[in-house]
Write an enzyme that holds these catalytic residues in place. Structure first.
Site, PDB file in Angstrom:
ATOM      1  CB  CYS A 186      -7.820  -8.809  -2.859  1.00  0.00           C
ATOM      2  SG  CYS A 186      -7.543  -8.223  -1.177  1.00  0.00           S
ATOM      3  CD  GLU A 225      -5.099  12.550   5.093  1.00  0.00           C
ATOM      4  OE1 GLU A 225      -6.185  12.130   5.527  1.00  0.00           O
ATOM      5  OE2 GLU A 225      -4.463  11.980   4.199  1.00  0.00           O
TER       6      GLU A 225
END
Length: 352
Positions: free
Chosen positions: A203, A37
DNA sequence: TAAGCGTGGTT
DNA sequence: TAACCAAGCTT
């Protein structure tokens, strides 16, 4: 499928199309998620894939990272950029050893007290490694949310950011699968809801996407307000000895390339020669001007004039004095180098 | 609050 | 080419 709540649609999409097999996903420990991260802040996955494996191989856990010298951490970070991330990673590892028995606290408040971990990174660590319910808000999620709700204004503006955090929290599932949803909403942003030419036909959120309904997908998210970037000029002084060693010095912690090794800087070629005279008591026998190099930073352009000054006086081959050293490729345990400096060195050192 | 912080990809 | 952006955080 469109009657499902948003998180369930994201989860269903993720189950079929999500991204898997990334190094930090395969062996998903809190430590590896944390390191990934940090590396992924403002940095694309493709780039991190070149840095993550060597880094976690050399530093497989918090203890190994805490024991290492900062110079070695920066060396493995060289070329990745935003070097404060590496310093914070190292500093946090030592805090973890001293205060948390070498473990990351799996607690939202405590995580955000650690250097380099903000709200989004804390949320990502807890969601991905611990399946705790915390939202994240990275560039991908911002784009999905801005389009789905047709959010006006630049996402970096405080008022817009606050709104986006609220939405990110509302979209996050309450009962289960927080880790998969978190991965899924990011993947959706990076694979479907892309910045240019989004694949709206694929989507799962198209049915209630406000930007799509208004045929204004390209209007969101709003671009950052523009400013012209100032141009800074500097001279890199490459002092070279007869044996080919060049002088490097550690840059101050604050500012660009903080804590990394680089060439001394002067404001002009004349200053460079005067500086050489003062420092070594001689004028350089040969001065070679290398081509100008322009570098683009986030907030300014940097024009580097590299000048090579060959000095005659023989000196000890390895002089390491705190923040100054003579460097000859290879044998030295040199710390982190900025990418442009590494490039210059490659062209100058005899055995590289 | 907004500027500062790196490099590589994309158009 | 030059601008914009990317799994943001710090001061």
């Amino acid at each position: 499928m469109n009657e499902l709540v948003i998180s369930d649609r994201v989860l269903a999409w993720f189950a079929h199309h999500g991204r898997r097999g990334l190094p930090w996903q395969v062996l998903r420990t809190a430590y590896r998620v944390w390191v990934s991260e940090i590396m992924l802040q403002q940095t694309q996955v493709q780039t991190v894939l070149r840095y993550f494996p060597p880094f976690v191989e050399r530093f497989p856990n918090v203890t190994a990272l805490a024991r290492a010298d900062l110079d070695e951490v920066l060396r493995l970070w060289s070329g990745l950029g935003y070097y404060a991330r590496a310093r914070n990673l190292h500093r946090t590892a030592r805090i973890l050893v001293n205060e948390y028995d070498g473990n990351l606290p799996l607690d939202h408040e405590r995580l955000q007290c650690l250097p380099g971990i903000g709200r989004s990174t804390a949320g990502a660590i807890l969601a991905l490694a611990s399946d705790q319910r915390h939202p994240i808000l990275d560039g991908n999620v911002k784009r999905v949310l801005c389009r789905h709700q047709a959010i006006e204004g630049w996402p970096g503006h405080a008022r817009v950011t606050k709104h986006l955090w609220q939405l990110a929290d509302e979209y996050t599932p309450h009962q289960h699968s927080v880790a998969e949803y978190t991965q899924g909403i990011m993947d959706l942003g990076s694979m479907v809801c892309t910045r240019v030419r989004p694949r709206c036909g694929a989507c799962p959120l198209r049915a209630d996407c406000r930007a799509h309904a208004q045929a204004r997908v390209n209007d969101f998210p709003e671009a950052r307000p523009r400013r012209g970037l100032p141009l800074r000029r500097t001279t890199f002084v490459v002092v070279r000895r007869p044996d080919g060693c060049v002088l490097l010095e550690r840059r101050p912690t604050v500012g660009v390339w903080g804590g990394l090794w680089s060439f001394p800087e002067c404001s002009s070629e004349k200053d460079a020669k005067d500086w050489c005279l003062r420092r070594f008591g001689q004028r350089p026998a040969v001065s070679l001007r290398l081509p100008l190099k322009r570098h683009r930073f986030s907030h300014f352009h940097l024009e580097i004039s590299p000048i090579v000054l060959d000095i005659a006086a023989p000196q000890r081959c390895v002089m390491e004095v705190d923040s100054v050293l003579w460097y000859k490729g290879g044998e030295s345990k040199i710390g982190g180098l900025p990418a442009p400096v590494a490039g210059l060195l490659n062209g100058l050192l005899p055995n590289s």
